[in-house]
Scaffold this motif. Structure first.
Motif, mmCIF file in Angstrom:
data_model
loop_
_atom_site.group_PDB
_atom_site.id
_atom_site.type_symbol
_atom_site.label_atom_id
_atom_site.label_comp_id
_atom_site.label_asym_id
_atom_site.label_seq_id
_atom_site.Cartn_x
_atom_site.Cartn_y
_atom_site.Cartn_z
ATOM 1 N N THR A 153 -4.834 -2.157 -1.399
ATOM 2 C CA THR A 153 -5.110 -0.733 -1.219
ATOM 3 C C THR A 153 -6.611 -0.454 -1.277
ATOM 4 O OG1 THR A 153 -2.957 -0.250 -2.214
ATOM 5 C CG2 THR A 153 -4.483 1.591 -1.960
ATOM 6 N N ILE A 211 -3.545 5.068 -2.645
ATOM 7 C CA ILE A 211 -4.635 5.479 -1.749
ATOM 8 C C ILE A 211 -5.333 6.712 -2.310
ATOM 9 C CG2 ILE A 211 -5.189 6.436 0.524
ATOM 10 C CD1 ILE A 211 -2.906 4.648 1.639
ATOM 11 N N VAL A 254 -8.661 1.270 1.736
ATOM 12 C CA VAL A 254 -9.486 2.474 1.578
ATOM 13 C C VAL A 254 -10.925 2.190 1.998
ATOM 14 C CG1 VAL A 254 -10.467 4.059 -0.137
ATOM 15 C CG2 VAL A 254 -8.025 3.502 -0.204
ATOM 16 N N ILE A 270 0.856 -1.188 0.000
ATOM 17 C CA ILE A 270 0.000 0.000 0.000
ATOM 18 C C ILE A 270 0.893 1.240 0.000
ATOM 19 C CG2 ILE A 270 -1.660 1.311 1.378
ATOM 20 C CD1 ILE A 270 -2.700 -1.370 2.436
#
Length: 66
Positions: A40, A7, A44, A2
């Motif tokens: 990711t 992001i 999120v 990540i």
């Protein structure tokens, strides 16, 4: 892995109304690792459930009929 770039991109895409599979397809086609993208997106989405990230696009939100 990540990273902040992923992001930020995923947050903006979701806020613009794109779904996770469309975002994933776009990022993977541009050379990002499928594993990194999946991790990711999950990150999120989990942050949004915790209230850490606002992911509702007011222009596309619909009345839920409460």
């Amino acid at each position: 892995m990540i990273n902040q770039q992923l992001i930020d991109y995923i947050q903006k895409a979701i806020n613009a109304g794109y779904d996770a599979s469309a975002i994933k397809n776009k990022l993977v086609s541009q050379g990002f690792s499928e594993i990194d993208v999946d991790e990711t997106i999950n990150y999120v989405q989990s942050k949004s459930l915790q209230g850490g990230i606002k992911m509702v696009n007011p222009s596309t939100a619909q009345y839920a009929g409460f």
